[in-house]
Design a protein around this motif. Structure first.
Motif, PDB file in Angstrom:
ATOM      1  N   UNK A  45       0.800  -1.235   0.000  1.00  9.93           N
ATOM      2  CA  UNK A  45       0.000   0.000   0.000  1.00  9.93           C
ATOM      3  C   UNK A  45       0.827   1.277   0.000  1.00  9.93           C
ATOM      4  N   UNK A  46       2.080   1.218   0.468  1.00 12.98           N
ATOM      5  CA  UNK A  46       2.942   2.387   0.377  1.00 12.98           C
ATOM      6  C   UNK A  46       2.485   3.573   1.205  1.00 12.98           C
ATOM      7  N   UNK A  51       9.668   8.803  -7.495  1.00 10.02           N
ATOM      8  CA  UNK A  51      10.092   8.018  -8.645  1.00 10.02           C
ATOM      9  C   UNK A  51      11.570   7.666  -8.621  1.00 10.02           C
ATOM     10  N   UNK A  52      12.213   7.834  -7.475  1.00 11.85           N
ATOM     11  CA  UNK A  52      13.630   7.467  -7.366  1.00 11.85           C
ATOM     12  C   UNK A  52      13.812   5.985  -7.679  1.00 11.85           C
ATOM     13  N   UNK A  53      14.900   5.626  -8.342  1.00  8.22           N
ATOM     14  CA  UNK A  53      15.110   4.201  -8.657  1.00  8.22           C
ATOM     15  C   UNK A  53      15.279   3.391  -7.382  1.00  8.22           C
ATOM     16  N   UNK A  54      14.838   2.156  -7.381  1.00  2.00           N
ATOM     17  CA  UNK A  54      14.977   1.321  -6.192  1.00  2.00           C
ATOM     18  C   UNK A  54      16.437   1.009  -5.899  1.00  2.00           C
ATOM     19  N   UNK A  55      16.755   0.916  -4.608  1.00  3.90           N
ATOM     20  CA  UNK A  55      18.096   0.501  -4.205  1.00  3.90           C
ATOM     21  C   UNK A  55      18.336  -0.939  -4.671  1.00  3.90           C
ATOM     22  N   UNK A 112       6.152  -2.590  -8.999  1.00  6.14           N
ATOM     23  CA  UNK A 112       6.812  -1.296  -9.062  1.00  6.14           C
ATOM     24  C   UNK A 112       7.384  -0.911  -7.715  1.00  6.14           C
ATOM     25  N   UNK A 113       8.040   0.250  -7.689  1.00  3.82           N
ATOM     26  CA  UNK A 113       8.721   0.711  -6.485  1.00  3.82           C
ATOM     27  C   UNK A 113       8.475   2.205  -6.304  1.00  3.82           C
ATOM     28  N   UNK A 128       8.576  -1.551  -2.024  1.00  6.43           N
ATOM     29  CA  UNK A 128       8.046  -2.370  -3.111  1.00  6.43           C
ATOM     30  C   UNK A 128       6.533  -2.261  -3.087  1.00  6.43           C
ATOM     31  N   UNK A 129       5.952  -1.912  -4.204  1.00  7.84           N
ATOM     32  CA  UNK A 129       4.505  -1.735  -4.304  1.00  7.84           C
ATOM     33  C   UNK A 129       3.837  -2.953  -4.939  1.00  7.84           C
ATOM     34  N   UNK A 130       4.511  -4.049  -4.964  1.00  7.27           N
ATOM     35  CA  UNK A 130       4.006  -5.254  -5.631  1.00  7.27           C
ATOM     36  C   UNK A 130       2.646  -5.685  -5.082  1.00  7.27           C
ATOM     37  N   UNK A 131       1.743  -6.017  -5.991  1.00  4.76           N
ATOM     38  CA  UNK A 131       0.499  -6.690  -5.650  1.00  4.76           C
ATOM     39  C   UNK A 131       0.618  -8.151  -6.096  1.00  4.76           C
ATOM     40  N   UNK A 132       0.044  -9.049  -5.310  1.00  2.00           N
ATOM     41  CA  UNK A 132       0.049 -10.473  -5.653  1.00  2.00           C
ATOM     42  C   UNK A 132      -1.376 -10.991  -5.553  1.00  2.00           C
TER      43      UNK A 132
END
Length: 260
Positions: A10-11, A171-175, A240-241, A247-251
């Motif tokens: 959910x971020x 929108x920073x790239x993920x580490x 996405x990130x 991590x904004x991943x949905x499963x």
């Protein structure tokens, strides 16, 4: 019909009122999933000493955050509770029913996009701070019969969640470690490696500590895994990130895949 199970990263609470590809995906979920009789939310933001079940008939909206713009605190999500289902769960699991909690932002920031009319009953199950990771997984197994009763189990957390390392730019790239931990979890989900998922330090304690300085945002995934089986197809409505360390991943587990 057995309901699918959904995990949502959910971020930030701001996702409740902002529009993005992430929130558009949430908004489209309702048309891609069977309409539930109720939603059971396992949120990172309700942690208690012992498991509790929200049994209020009309739960309040909880603004459990600080320092955000005023419009966010004005949001209300007036969905009805599901007291009869909640009390049945309390009896089956021998856990405590609670009527004082409400919908925390792990619940309403997601549901207001999925069901904007707030017309689907909702209840929550808390995270018992005293349970081991394996016992959280076990409780997910015990909740699995909700699926046969038309209840959508929704785990709300983040597969990677480190607020201490947030970048200022959404929108920073993920580490690199964000990508690595997210990838290891995705691989473990697809291989149904429950042993590793319940002990993420097997991927390296420094990596696990970077991904989750505390574990409450990770644990809801274990409830989703426990309530599903190898027969449930795994799909990813969103990947996405944000801010480098989320991590904004949905499963989605089970149900017809309509993504792509």
């Amino acid at each position: 019909m057995k309901m699918p199970v959904l995990f949502v990263g959910h971020g930030s609470p701001m996702n409740a009122i902002e529009q993005s590809r992430f929130t558009e995906t949430l908004a489209g979920l309702a048309s891609k999933l069977p309409r539930p009789k109720a939603v059971c939310v396992v949120s990172a933001h309700w942690v208690t000493p012992g498991t509790e079940v929200l049994a209020a008939a009309q739960p309040r909206t909880i603004h459990d955050f600080y320092g955000f713009p005023a419009p966010l605190y004005e949001v209300e999500y007036p969905a009805p509770g599901a007291p009869s289902e909640a009390k049945r769960v309390a009896g089956e699991l021998e856990v405590k029913p609670d009527e004082t909690w409400g919908f925390d932002h792990g619940a309403w920031s997601v549901l207001r996009h999925m069901y904007p009319e707030a017309d689907v009953p909702v209840f929550q199950v808390s995270l018992d701070e005293r349970r081991s990771m394996t016992r959280h997984l076990d409780l997910g197994v015990e909740l699995s019969n909700l699926r046969d009763r038309g209840v959508l189990i929704l785990g709300s957390g983040n597969i990677v969640h480190n607020l201490r390392r947030l970048e200022g730019d959404k929108d920073a790239p993920p580490f690199p470690w964000t990508l690595e931990f997210d990838s290891k979890v995705k691989n473990a989900i697809e291989n149904r490696d429950l042993e590793s998922l319940a002990a993420p330090e097997v991927w390296g304690k420094p990596l696990a500590a970077l991904a989750h300085p505390t574990l409450e945002h990770y644990v809801p995934l274990l409830y989703c895994m426990g309530s599903t089986t190898e027969e449930d197809a795994v799909t990813y409505p969103y990947e996405g990130f944000e801010y480098g360390s989320l991590s904004m991943r949905m499963v989605q587990f089970g149900g017809e895949s309509k993504w792509g």
